[in-house]
Design an enzyme around this catalytic site. Structure first.
Site, short mmCIF file in Angstrom:
data_model
loop_
_atom_site.label_atom_id
_atom_site.label_comp_id
_atom_site.label_asym_id
_atom_site.label_seq_id
_atom_site.Cartn_x
_atom_site.Cartn_y
_atom_site.Cartn_z
N LYS A 22 30.59 23.01 -19.69
CA LYS A 22 30.82 23.24 -18.25
C LYS A 22 31.15 24.71 -17.97
CE LYS A 22 35.07 22.44 -16.21
NZ LYS A 22 35.57 23.53 -15.36
N ASN A 23 32.09 25.26 -18.73
CA ASN A 23 32.57 26.60 -18.37
C ASN A 23 31.57 27.70 -18.72
OD1 ASN A 23 34.75 25.46 -17.17
ND2 ASN A 23 36.17 25.83 -18.86
N CYS A 117 45.12 25.90 -7.69
CA CYS A 117 44.73 24.60 -8.21
C CYS A 117 45.98 23.83 -8.63
CB CYS A 117 43.75 24.76 -9.36
SG CYS A 117 44.57 25.24 -10.83
N ARG A 122 46.09 30.70 -9.22
CA ARG A 122 45.07 31.30 -10.10
C ARG A 122 44.63 32.62 -9.47
NH1 ARG A 122 41.86 26.45 -12.33
NH2 ARG A 122 40.52 27.95 -13.34
N ASP A 307 43.00 23.69 -22.04
CA ASP A 307 42.22 22.58 -21.47
C ASP A 307 42.24 21.34 -22.36
OD1 ASP A 307 41.64 24.21 -19.35
OD2 ASP A 307 39.65 24.78 -20.06
N ARG A 399 34.11 16.26 -12.26
CA ARG A 399 33.80 17.69 -12.18
C ARG A 399 33.35 18.21 -13.54
NH1 ARG A 399 38.59 20.85 -11.20
NH2 ARG A 399 37.11 22.35 -11.99
N1 EPU Z 1 45.01 35.44 -14.50
C1 EPU Z 1 45.58 36.45 -13.77
N2 EPU Z 1 44.76 37.27 -13.04
C2 EPU Z 1 43.42 37.10 -13.02
C3 EPU Z 1 42.84 36.08 -13.77
C4 EPU Z 1 43.67 35.25 -14.51
O1 EPU Z 1 46.80 36.62 -13.76
O2 EPU Z 1 42.73 37.89 -12.35
C5 EPU Z 1 45.88 34.56 -15.30
C6 EPU Z 1 45.78 33.10 -14.84
O3 EPU Z 1 46.68 32.85 -13.79
C7 EPU Z 1 46.11 32.36 -16.10
C8 EPU Z 1 45.53 33.26 -17.20
O4 EPU Z 1 45.38 34.55 -16.62
O5 EPU Z 1 47.50 32.30 -16.26
C9 EPU Z 1 44.21 32.82 -17.76
O6 EPU Z 1 43.31 32.57 -16.71
P1 EPU Z 1 41.73 32.70 -16.89
O7 EPU Z 1 41.24 33.75 -15.97
O8 EPU Z 1 41.42 32.85 -18.34
O9 EPU Z 1 41.24 31.29 -16.39
P2 EPU Z 1 39.99 30.99 -15.50
O10 EPU Z 1 38.87 31.89 -15.86
O11 EPU Z 1 40.38 30.89 -14.07
C10 EPU Z 1 38.89 29.37 -17.19
C11 EPU Z 1 38.44 27.95 -17.18
C12 EPU Z 1 39.64 27.03 -17.16
C13 EPU Z 1 40.53 27.33 -18.36
C14 EPU Z 1 40.89 28.82 -18.40
C15 EPU Z 1 41.66 29.21 -19.64
C16 EPU Z 1 36.36 28.11 -16.00
C17 EPU Z 1 35.60 27.78 -14.80
N3 EPU Z 1 37.63 27.72 -16.01
O12 EPU Z 1 39.62 29.53 -16.00
O13 EPU Z 1 39.09 25.73 -17.30
O14 EPU Z 1 41.72 26.59 -18.25
O15 EPU Z 1 39.69 29.60 -18.34
O16 EPU Z 1 40.93 28.93 -20.79
O17 EPU Z 1 35.85 28.68 -16.95
C18 EPU Z 1 38.99 23.42 -17.06
O18 EPU Z 1 37.86 23.48 -17.54
O19 EPU Z 1 39.62 22.35 -16.90
C19 EPU Z 1 39.65 24.66 -16.68
C20 EPU Z 1 40.68 24.69 -15.86
#
Ligand code: EPU
Length: 430
Positions: A22-23, A117, A122, A307, A399
């Site tokens: 998915k991701n 979320c 986020r 996750d 999802r």
């Molecule tokens: N963060 C920041 N600033 C940013 C971006 C992230 O502070 O600009 C923080 C977030 O708040 C969090 C940490 O950094 O505490 C990591 O967030 P990350 O950006 O890595 O997460 P994401 O890209 O929003 C993806 C996956 C999530 C998964 C996370 C961590 C997708 C669509 N989503 O989210 O997947 O939990 O990486 O591995 O790729 C899921 O599949 O259930 C899911 C939530």
């Protein structure tokens, strides 16, 4: 309104084939906006997040053909400079990838972001930091992000991420592919889907090196051409079935996996007493005794994935002894613990830590899926529990898990899906 009804207490046996990640898919599909030509993409999971994204791309003028349930042909040659419709984008958590893709393709972007979320805020400040370093002008007003590239397009820049972010790493990569000059991302995330996105873009003519390490270099190219790509298997879907067998019992073969991606999940289940055997592209999980306690701290890859935290939490709820989970990525991802406690688990949560006293059995009752992975955890708990469990709000689960009910049923689970009209929506429509 979707709910799952489970009659638990039956071990899982047989084979399950894992779908595409998915991701990876939710980043690769927006990235097709950058390609002049037809992308043929295989192993695309048929899940609601992907269907929504395809609707968004189609609305922007992409020509999409489904060649088979998991194989798509996407032609973005004639996409117009459209703003993705707000009502679709808002329902889609990873809408932020449209910023990088629109900036690269149209030199400006306007994207609605989903609200916070269910496991905490986020922010996307690191994504924005990257686009600013590439010369873009970015502003955020309410739930909208507006970004404009310089007249000649984004330019290469150096970005040192303050937090290791999967989304920011991939978004900056997407934006940098057609930029003028070289972009360097430092403190980049290393998840398998980051390597997959880089491989997809490189197949289409990009010049990305270092994906999978913490420094990624993107040399901008003038254009991308069409091509063929196959998405990697989903690490978390595979881990979910592995945890399900460890919690509910049985002996399953999880097929179409990359065992290396599963290392820390396999290691944790072994530590807890499950028998985990690796093959070239499959993993067998057998429960031969009651699980024993363990400790887990979630971390960026190659650490234990956040996750998988709720799913391993269910295993711990049934293990002998006291387990501890420390959540290292999100502020709050323990809402599912209250639901598990209603099934007889004994979990105490203190902000980013959960202390789990293992119990011998869980008992079926009505619980809620608080989010995608929490929902999967509730299903695992229901499979392991005595009696009937109803998992409400199961749309979250859909999802991210393709054919969840069918795959579990084939493994011997007694689970069915009930969909009733959403009363609030029906009233609004009326
Ligand atoms: N963060 C920041 N600033 C940013 C971006 C992230 O502070 O600009 C923080 C977030 O708040 C969090 C940490 O950094 O505490 C990591 O967030 P990350 O950006 O890595 O997460 P994401 O890209 O929003 C993806 C996956 C999530 C998964 C996370 C961590 C997708 C669509 N989503 O989210 O997947 O939990 O990486 O591995 O790729 C899921 O599949 O259930 C899911 C939530």
């Amino acid at each position: 309104m979707i709910k799952y009804i489970i009659h638990g207490g039956k071990p899982l046996n047989g084979r399950v084939v894992i779908s595409g990640a998915k991701n990876a898919a939710v980043a690769i599909l927006p990235a097709t906006l950058l390609v002049d030509g037809v992308c043929k993409i295989e192993n695309v999971p048929d899940i609601s997040d992907v269907r929504l994204l395809l609707e968004i791309l189609a609305h922007m003028g992409a020509k999409i053909r489904r060649l088979s349930p998991n194989e798509l042909e996407i032609d973005c040659t004639r996409v117009h400079d459209g703003v993705a419709p707000m009502e679709l984008v808002r329902r889609f958590r990873a809408s932020y990838y449209l910023i990088g893709a629109q900036l690269g393709r149209f030199r400006h972007a306007q994207v609605a972001l989903p609200g916070g979320c269910n496991f905490g805020p986020r922010p996307i400040d690191q994504h924005i930091k990257g686009f600013l370093a590439m010369g873009a002008d970015v502003s955020q007003e309410g739930n909208f992000v507006y970004a404009t590239a310089p007249e000649n397009g984004l330019r290469g820049g150096r970005v040192n991420l303050d937090v290791v972010s999967v989304g920011a790493t991939m978004n900056i990569m997407i934006g940098a592919v057609l930029a003028n000059g070289t972009t360097i991302i430092e403190n980049a995330a290393k998840e398998p889907h980051i390597v997959d996105l880089a491989n997809f873009l490189n197949t289409m003519g990009a010049k990305i090196s270092g994906a999978g390490t913490d420094v990624i270099k993107v040399r901008g190219v003038r254009s991308l051409r069409g091509g063929f790509y196959s998405i990697i298997p989903d690490q978390i879907e595979a881990g979910t079935y592995m945890a399900a067998a460890a919690a509910a019992g049985g002996d399953i073969l999880v097929q179409n996996v990359i065992p290396k991606h599963m290392d820390c999940i396999s290691a944790k289940l072994r530590e807890m007493g499950a028998v985990v055997t690796e093959y070239d592209d499959a993993i067998r999980v057998e429960k031969v005794r009651r699980l024993r306690r363990a400790g887990v701290k979630t971390m960026p890859y190659p650490g234990f994935p956040t996750d998988m935290q709720p799913q391993i939490g269910v295993c711990m709820a049934l293990a002998k002894g006291t387990s501890v989970i420390t959540e290292g990525i999100y502020d709050t991802r323990f809402r599912y613990c209250a639901e598990l406690n209603r099934m007889g688990a004994s979990i105490q949560v203190d902000t980013k830590m959960a202390v789990i006293e293992g119990v011998e059995e869980l008992h079926g009752c009505i619980v809620k899926a608080c989010d995608l992975r929490a929902g999967a955890a509730m299903v695992i708990a229901g499979l392991a529990a005595d009696g009937e469990t109803t998992v409400e709000d199961a749309h979250y689960i859909e999802r991210g898990y393709e054919c969840f009910i069918d795959k579990l049923t084939a493994l011997g689970a007694d689970i069915r899906r009930i969909e009733t009209p959403d009363r609030a929506k029906a009233e609004n429509a009326g």
